[in-house]
Design a protein around this motif. Structure first.
Motif, short mmCIF file in Angstrom:
data_model
loop_
_atom_site.label_atom_id
_atom_site.label_comp_id
_atom_site.label_asym_id
_atom_site.label_seq_id
_atom_site.Cartn_x
_atom_site.Cartn_y
_atom_site.Cartn_z
N LEU A 58 -1.24 87.29 45.51
CA LEU A 58 -1.73 87.87 46.76
C LEU A 58 -1.82 89.38 46.66
CD1 LEU A 58 -2.58 87.43 49.70
CD2 LEU A 58 -0.16 87.57 50.35
N VAL A 59 -0.84 90.01 46.05
CA VAL A 59 -0.88 91.47 45.87
C VAL A 59 -2.09 91.88 45.07
CG1 VAL A 59 0.30 93.44 44.82
CG2 VAL A 59 1.61 91.77 46.12
N ARG A 60 -2.38 91.15 44.00
CA ARG A 60 -3.55 91.48 43.17
C ARG A 60 -4.84 91.32 43.97
NH1 ARG A 60 -0.28 89.30 38.97
NH2 ARG A 60 -0.88 87.18 39.53
N SER A 61 -4.91 90.28 44.79
CA SER A 61 -6.12 90.05 45.57
C SER A 61 -6.33 91.15 46.61
CB SER A 61 -6.03 88.68 46.25
OG SER A 61 -7.17 88.43 47.05
N VAL A 62 -5.26 91.54 47.30
CA VAL A 62 -5.38 92.59 48.31
C VAL A 62 -5.74 93.92 47.67
CG1 VAL A 62 -4.13 93.89 50.08
CG2 VAL A 62 -3.83 91.42 49.91
N ARG A 63 -5.10 94.25 46.56
CA ARG A 63 -5.40 95.52 45.89
C ARG A 63 -6.85 95.56 45.41
NH1 ARG A 63 -1.80 95.51 42.16
NH2 ARG A 63 -0.28 96.84 43.23
N SER A 64 -7.33 94.47 44.84
CA SER A 64 -8.71 94.43 44.36
C SER A 64 -9.69 94.62 45.51
CB SER A 64 -8.97 93.10 43.64
OG SER A 64 -10.32 92.99 43.27
N ILE A 106 -8.97 87.95 53.76
CA ILE A 106 -8.24 87.29 52.68
C ILE A 106 -7.23 86.36 53.32
CG2 ILE A 106 -6.74 87.59 50.68
CD1 ILE A 106 -7.85 90.42 50.41
N GLU A 107 -7.12 85.16 52.82
CA GLU A 107 -6.15 84.21 53.35
C GLU A 107 -4.89 84.23 52.50
OE1 GLU A 107 -5.68 79.49 54.64
OE2 GLU A 107 -7.48 80.18 53.57
N ALA A 108 -3.77 84.48 53.15
CA ALA A 108 -2.46 84.43 52.49
C ALA A 108 -1.92 83.02 52.61
CB ALA A 108 -1.51 85.44 53.10
N ARG A 109 -1.69 82.38 51.49
CA ARG A 109 -1.19 81.01 51.49
C ARG A 109 0.20 80.96 50.86
NH1 ARG A 109 -6.50 77.66 49.25
NH2 ARG A 109 -7.94 78.25 50.96
N PRO A 110 0.96 79.90 51.14
CA PRO A 110 2.25 79.75 50.46
C PRO A 110 2.06 79.69 48.95
CG PRO A 110 2.09 78.24 52.32
CD PRO A 110 0.73 78.84 52.15
N MET A 111 3.06 80.10 48.22
CA MET A 111 2.98 80.09 46.76
C MET A 111 2.89 78.66 46.23
SD MET A 111 5.73 83.04 45.64
CE MET A 111 7.09 82.28 46.56
N GLU A 112 2.05 78.48 45.23
CA GLU A 112 2.01 77.20 44.55
C GLU A 112 3.30 77.02 43.73
OE1 GLU A 112 -0.23 74.95 44.88
OE2 GLU A 112 -1.77 76.04 46.02
N ARG A 113 3.59 75.77 43.39
CA ARG A 113 4.83 75.49 42.67
C ARG A 113 4.91 76.27 41.36
NH1 ARG A 113 8.22 71.24 42.98
NH2 ARG A 113 7.85 71.64 45.19
N ALA A 114 3.80 76.37 40.63
CA ALA A 114 3.82 77.09 39.36
C ALA A 114 4.15 78.57 39.58
CB ALA A 114 2.47 76.95 38.66
N GLU A 115 3.64 79.16 40.66
CA GLU A 115 3.92 80.57 40.94
C GLU A 115 5.38 80.75 41.35
OE1 GLU A 115 1.94 84.37 43.32
OE2 GLU A 115 1.51 82.33 44.00
N VAL A 116 5.93 79.80 42.10
CA VAL A 116 7.34 79.86 42.47
C VAL A 116 8.22 79.86 41.22
CG1 VAL A 116 9.22 78.63 43.61
CG2 VAL A 116 7.01 78.83 44.75
N LEU A 117 7.95 78.93 40.32
CA LEU A 117 8.76 78.83 39.10
C LEU A 117 8.61 80.06 38.23
CD1 LEU A 117 8.08 75.08 38.18
CD2 LEU A 117 10.15 76.04 39.20
N ARG A 118 7.44 80.67 38.24
CA ARG A 118 7.20 81.84 37.40
C ARG A 118 7.80 83.12 37.99
NH1 ARG A 118 2.17 82.17 37.98
NH2 ARG A 118 1.90 84.18 39.02
N LEU A 119 7.71 83.27 39.32
CA LEU A 119 8.07 84.54 39.93
C LEU A 119 9.51 84.62 40.41
CD1 LEU A 119 4.91 85.39 42.08
CD2 LEU A 119 5.53 86.25 39.82
N LEU A 120 10.10 83.50 40.81
CA LEU A 120 11.41 83.57 41.46
C LEU A 120 12.48 84.22 40.58
CD1 LEU A 120 12.15 82.83 44.33
CD2 LEU A 120 13.28 80.80 43.45
N PRO A 121 12.56 83.88 39.28
CA PRO A 121 13.56 84.58 38.45
C PRO A 121 13.31 86.08 38.36
CG PRO A 121 12.83 82.55 37.39
CD PRO A 121 11.90 82.79 38.54
N ARG A 122 12.08 86.51 38.58
CA ARG A 122 11.78 87.94 38.55
C ARG A 122 12.01 88.60 39.90
NH1 ARG A 122 5.76 88.00 36.76
NH2 ARG A 122 6.06 90.26 37.06
#
Length: 272
Positions: A14-20, A154-170
């Motif tokens: 979402l951050v990338r989409s808004v910045r672009s 721009i529509e902000a949607r809940p994170m997909e499962r793959a994004e949750v698994l990728r981002l949460l540890p960070r």
């Protein structure tokens, strides 16, 4: 008591989409509308984008009240550092704002724009379309006046499962060593909602401070209960199997012979 945990700044989709979208419309006097349900990361994304821009920025939040056009003008005067007295007439205030923004283009973010009145929505469009400053609005979806006034949404949607698994540890050190299966199981109840994950992280920290283990099902059950969310049933622990009682042994005399019970014999007692 703190019920949310601070997350690190991480580049989400979402951050990338808004910045672009913001970069593509800088200097055009456009209105960019970021819409989505509560907790989908709209404010977080806007805050990160504003911090990354070289253009001067300002942030206006309605503070959970429906700002009238005059109150909105007052908030803009304050955010932009305009020391001139606020005129009584809305048109005069709008003219001062337009002239000010024409001299120093910037990006103005309007948080929770769904809390603004419809005349305030029209005022924002009039001010920014007359300058080269970009308006970045956030709000709930399905607001027709905002969607109609915006040049892009721009529509902000809940994170997909793959994004949750990728981002949460960070996002937080608590999840750096957490198994992916645990994060996935918890996300079955949090549904990729960033705000829910912040609340869950804070409650998990409290649970660990109280001696719980991160992977303990009881800890997940406690966290979800504290958040008022549905929770998985706890498996009942089987009752411990107690050993059979040891047989009663008759006492022995010092010479090793069995000692006769002091209880009177039933036959003798009956005879007497």
């Amino acid at each position: 008591m703190r019920t949310t945990s601070s997350f690190r700044r991480v580049e989400t989709d979402l951050v990338r989409s808004v910045r672009s979208s913001a970069d593509a419309r800088l200097g055009q006097g456009a209105l960019l509308y970021l819409r989505g349900e509560a907790g989908t990361g709209k404010t977080t994304a806007v805050t990160q984008v504003l911090a990354s821009l070289d253009t001067p920025t300002a942030y206006v939040a309605p503070r959970l009240s429906r700002l009238s056009p005059r109150a909105l003008c007052g908030a803009l005067f304050e955010s932009l550092g305009i020391t001139q007295p606020l005129p009584r007439a809305i048109a005069a205030s709008a003219r001062i704002l337009t002239q000010n923004l024409a001299r120093r283009p910037c990006v103005i973010a309007y948080g929770d724009a769904d809390m603004l009145t419809r005349p305030s929505h029209r005022l924002i469009g009039d001010i920014h379309h007359g300058t080269s400053s970009l308006a970045l609005l956030t709000g709930l979806p399905h607001l027709k006046p905002l969607e109609a006034a915006a040049d892009h949404s721009i529509e902000a949607r809940p994170m997909e499962r793959a994004e949750v698994l990728r981002l949460l540890p960070r996002l937080h050190p608590l999840w750096e060593q957490a198994p992916s299966a645990l994060i996935a199981d918890l996300d079955d109840y949090l549904h990729g909602n960033l705000r829910h994950w912040q609340h869950a992280t804070a409650h998990y920290q409290r649970a660990l401070e109280r001696g719980s283990m991160l992977q303990d099902p009881a800890a997940m059950h406690w966290v979800l209960r504290r958040m008022g969310l549905p929770r998985p049933p706890l498996q009942e622990q089987p009752a411990p199997i107690e050993p059979p009682p040891a047989p009663r042994r008759s006492p022995r005399r010092p010479d090793g012979r069995l000692q006769r019970s002091s209880r009177p014999d039933s036959a003798t007692h009956a005879h007497s």
